[in-house]
Write an enzyme that holds these catalytic residues in place. Structure first.
Site, PDB file in Angstrom:
ATOM      1  N   GLU A  32       1.063   2.998   4.107  1.00 33.83           N
ATOM      2  CA  GLU A  32       1.566   4.241   4.678  1.00 33.83           C
ATOM      3  C   GLU A  32       0.871   5.363   3.901  1.00 33.83           C
ATOM      4  OE1 GLU A  32       5.798   4.646   4.428  1.00 33.83           O
ATOM      5  OE2 GLU A  32       5.778   6.598   5.445  1.00 33.83           O
ATOM      6  N   ARG A 258       6.344  -8.902  -5.248  1.00 37.61           N
ATOM      7  CA  ARG A 258       5.602  -7.715  -5.669  1.00 37.61           C
ATOM      8  C   ARG A 258       5.037  -7.904  -7.064  1.00 37.61           C
ATOM      9  NH1 ARG A 258       7.470  -3.342  -2.395  1.00 37.61           N
ATOM     10  NH2 ARG A 258       6.516  -1.751  -3.691  1.00 37.61           N
ATOM     11  N   LYS A 268       5.148   4.720  -4.962  1.00 37.05           N
ATOM     12  CA  LYS A 268       4.464   5.978  -4.662  1.00 37.05           C
ATOM     13  C   LYS A 268       5.416   7.167  -4.806  1.00 37.05           C
ATOM     14  CE  LYS A 268       2.951   4.179  -0.834  1.00 37.05           C
ATOM     15  NZ  LYS A 268       2.405   3.931   0.493  1.00 37.05           N
TER      16      LYS A 268
HETATM   17  P1  ATP Z   1       5.588   2.147  -2.414  1.00 36.07           P
HETATM   18  O1  ATP Z   1       6.990   1.825  -2.761  1.00 36.07           O
HETATM   19  O2  ATP Z   1       4.727   2.342  -3.614  1.00 36.07           O
HETATM   20  O3  ATP Z   1       5.464   3.270  -1.414  1.00 36.07           O
HETATM   21  P2  ATP Z   1       5.140   0.469  -0.204  1.00 36.07           P
HETATM   22  O4  ATP Z   1       5.337  -0.991  -0.068  1.00 36.07           O
HETATM   23  O5  ATP Z   1       6.095   1.349   0.522  1.00 36.07           O
HETATM   24  O6  ATP Z   1       5.049   0.826  -1.720  1.00 36.07           O
HETATM   25  P3  ATP Z   1       2.939   0.684   1.556  1.00 36.07           P
HETATM   26  O7  ATP Z   1       1.900   1.736   1.660  1.00 36.07           O
HETATM   27  O8  ATP Z   1       3.906   0.560   2.655  1.00 36.07           O
HETATM   28  O9  ATP Z   1       3.693   0.925   0.193  1.00 36.07           O
HETATM   29  O10 ATP Z   1       2.292  -0.726   1.202  1.00 36.07           O
HETATM   30  C1  ATP Z   1       1.125  -1.262   1.776  1.00 36.07           C
HETATM   31  C2  ATP Z   1       1.103  -2.730   1.461  1.00 36.07           C
HETATM   32  O11 ATP Z   1       1.062  -2.938   0.055  1.00 36.07           O
HETATM   33  C3  ATP Z   1       2.357  -3.425   1.973  1.00 36.07           C
HETATM   34  O12 ATP Z   1       1.965  -4.622   2.621  1.00 36.07           O
HETATM   35  C4  ATP Z   1       3.133  -3.717   0.724  1.00 36.07           C
HETATM   36  O13 ATP Z   1       3.914  -4.855   0.872  1.00 36.07           O
HETATM   37  C5  ATP Z   1       2.050  -3.866  -0.347  1.00 36.07           C
HETATM   38  N1  ATP Z   1       2.562  -3.528  -1.662  1.00 36.07           N
HETATM   39  C6  ATP Z   1       3.142  -2.362  -2.043  1.00 36.07           C
HETATM   40  N2  ATP Z   1       3.549  -2.431  -3.323  1.00 36.07           N
HETATM   41  C7  ATP Z   1       3.219  -3.657  -3.786  1.00 36.07           C
HETATM   42  C8  ATP Z   1       3.385  -4.347  -5.040  1.00 36.07           C
HETATM   43  N3  ATP Z   1       3.970  -3.754  -6.086  1.00 36.07           N
HETATM   44  N4  ATP Z   1       2.913  -5.605  -5.138  1.00 36.07           N
HETATM   45  C9  ATP Z   1       2.310  -6.204  -4.104  1.00 36.07           C
HETATM   46  N5  ATP Z   1       2.130  -5.622  -2.897  1.00 36.07           N
HETATM   47  C10 ATP Z   1       2.580  -4.363  -2.722  1.00 36.07           C
HETATM   48 MG    MG Z   2       6.308   1.826   2.469  1.00 32.98          MG
END
Ligand code: ATP
Ligand code: MG
Length: 559
Positions: A32, A258, A268
């Site tokens: 995102e 994760r 983020k």
């Molecule tokens: P954040 O909480 O930092 O916003 P998010 O999962 O909402 O993380 P996205 O941009 O939606 O962020 O994530 C893109 C991809 O990265 C998704 O498939 C998510 O599952 C993966 N991802 C995000 N954080 C991690 C992590 N700590 N370890 C492994 N994969 C991750």
């Molecule tokens: Mg997200």
């Protein structure tokens, strides 16, 4: 495949290719664009692009832009720069969930026509109240049994902009008593009269994440939709959409845990808060666990990939030590980085018996284990800087560096002896008067005298001045994610700045070039602030794992 699969996901993929279920693996990385990518995303990127590349498959970079945002071009640019820098390429496969808004709308109408979706006119608050709890079932909305025609009419009018935000919502008709809350008639579309960054004012209804994500996977012929464990409970919904709509290509969702890194944060939202509060200078601050920050700090992309590979892919929650990441960085730089001399906390040494005005060029190896990297000449003269720590007035017996009356070798140069200690009015040591032994020149000296200690130095007359930034962990506790307010556990000393003296060859080093300052660690010019003559270097990592010690102290503190 010659090697045995390294993890359970690669095992599944291996089996699916073996059995002929798929002849090509297709994955996607779906960020995102609401912030910069961090070390957790590195894992997801390496996994998604990695499993496809290893099997000759393809990977999409798909923006999850179901939420209309104001301005996110900065994030979009950063994501593409960061994925490329990590060493992966999506080729033609750059997509957006919003590319499918038309198809998603059609799929939603289809669910309505099948009697599997309805327009609910309860308020958001009422819907929440009807949802039940983990222990109590929800209750049906009074609008749940609207006729198909009425639903279709209302949904079309939602799209046409006849209603205000929140007036209606389209929901899947599944089961309000399901023990899985995600199946209690989840929302599919809501009304939002906001322009979208890509589709402008074409839409005033926007699809919900689960619906859009599942179908985008299907439209792109994704074979394995890899996501983090918090989506495990969403899989039944993912499968429900696929069961009802029967798209020609059916992706399979697989969850993994994760990646969390000790003493830092991987969210983020929280990283954004640290920027807003001025704790760090931005997404690319070298202390940040973002790809941009780690790149500016000087971490090589190969080290990040190697780190993720070591961490593996599992279903168990893990908090990985910072030392593991730093070891990956050290391993890469240990081989790649040339050696140089620099003094971070300088103390002046005057060699009283060295001829005034004389300069000798000392030959120094650029890398102890890689003779092919050659040698360089380092100027030596009557006054040199040494590290304050390399002198002790009241030294313990095992202190093999410089002490009053003691001897030490200046690396690539001579053995010197400390004859006199000069102090200021407050009793601080400000200068050492020493004598050198002319017969002990490294390599060519006639004397074979040996001393226990060797220290680094920089000729004062030739020294290049630089600001060096020494970084430390951002937080004082291993898991800042677990405390109520992560702002309470910030490390106030995460950045220390020193005025250092560098050997002259470092004057021309460019950002992106990492070197080892002998005995001190790995350093590189800062990509933002470094210029000539205002040189600014970052410490990438120390030579040894200082984290193990910190861990031990933390443990003792707890006892
Ligand atoms: P954040 O909480 O930092 O916003 P998010 O999962 O909402 O993380 P996205 O941009 O939606 O962020 O994530 C893109 C991809 O990265 C998704 O498939 C998510 O599952 C993966 N991802 C995000 N954080 C991690 C992590 N700590 N370890 C492994 N994969 C991750
Ligand atoms: Mg997200």
């Amino acid at each position: 495949m010659s090697e045995a699969p390294r993890d359970f996901i690669r095992q599944i993929i291996h089996d699916d290719l073996d059995s002929g279920k798929h002849d090509e693996i297709v994955t996607r990385f779906p960020p995102e664009p609401n912030g910069y990518l961090h070390i957790g995303h590195v894992m997801s990127i390496c996994l998604n692009f990695g499993v496809a590349a290893e099997t000759g498959g393809r990977t999409f970079l798909r923006y999850d832009d179901t939420n209309p945002h104001k301005e996110d071009q900065e994030y979009v640019d950063a994501i593409e720069r960061d994925v490329h820098w990590l060493g992966f390429d999506w080729g033609e496969r750059l997509t957006h969930a919003s590319d499918y808004f038309g198809q998603l709308y059609e799929a939603a109408e289809k669910l309505v026509e099948m009697g599997l979706a309805y327009v609910d006119s309860l308020s958001a608050e009422e819907i929440r109240a009807h949802r039940g709890t983990l222990t109590e079932p929800g209750t049906n909305s009074p609008y749940r049994d609207r006729a198909v025609d009425e639903n279709l009419d209302l949904f079309r009018r939602m799209r046409a902009g006849e209603f205000a935000d929140g007036e209606h919502v389209l929901r899947a008709k599944i089961d309000m008593a399901s023990p899985n809350m995600n199946l209690r008639d989840p929302a599919l579309y809501r009304i939002r009269h906001i322009d979208h960054q890509r589709t402008g004012d074409t839409w005033c209804i926007y699809p919900m994440y689960d619906f859009a994500h599942t179908l985008s996977d299907a439209f792109e012929h994704i074979t394995h939709s890899l996501c983090t464990l918090e989506f495990e409970d969403h899989r039944p919904l993912y499968d429900w959409f696929l069961d009802q709509l029967e798209p020609p290509h059916r992706p399979r969702q697989i969850e993994f845990s994760r990646l969390n890194l000790a003493y830092t944060i991987t969210s983020k939202r929280k990283l954004g808060m640290m920027i807003e509060n001025g704790v760090v200078s931005g997404w690319g601050d070298p202390r940040m666990p973002t790809i941009a920050g780690m790149r500016r700090r000087g971490y090589p992309a190969t080290a990040l990939r190697d780190f993720v590979k070591r961490g593996g892919v599992t279903k168990k929650d893990k908090l990985i030590e910072m030392g593991v990441l730093e070891n990956s960085v050290r391993e890469v730089l240990g081989v790649e980085a040339e050696r140089r001399m620099a003094v971070l906390k300088p103390l002046k040494v005057v060699l009283t018996n060295y001829p005034k005005g004389q300069v000798e060029m000392m030959e120094a190896m650029n890398h102890p284990n890689r003779p092919e990297l050659g040698t360089r000449e380092v100027p030596f003269s009557r006054e040199v800087w040494i590290e304050q720590d390399d002198f002790m007035e009241e030294a313990p017996r095992k202190f093999f560096r410089l002490k009053p009356g003691g001897e030490v070798r200046l690396r690539n140069a001579y053995i010197i002896q400390c004859d006199e200690v000069i102090k200021d009015d407050d009793g601080n040591v400000v200068e050492l008067r020493c004598s050198y032994d002319p017969d002990t020149r490294s390599g060519t000296g006639t004397s074979d005298r040996k001393v226990k200690g060797t220290i680094h130095w920089v000729s004062a007359a030739h020294a290049v001045l630089a600001t060096v930034r020494l970084y430390d962990r951002l937080f004082t506790v291993p898991n800042p994610n677990a405390v109520d307010d992560f702002m309470d556990v910030l490390n106030p000393d995460s950045l220390e700045t020193v005025q250092a003296m560098l050997e002259p060859s470092l004057a021309t080093l460019e950002p992106g070039d990492a070197v080892q300052f002998e005995r001190l660690g790995y350093f590189c010019p800062d990509s933002e602030d470094h210029s000539s003559p205002d040189r600014v270097f970052n410490r990438i990592v120390t030579l040894r794992d200082s984290w193990a010690k910190i861990e031990k102290q933390a443990m003792q503190g707890q006892n």
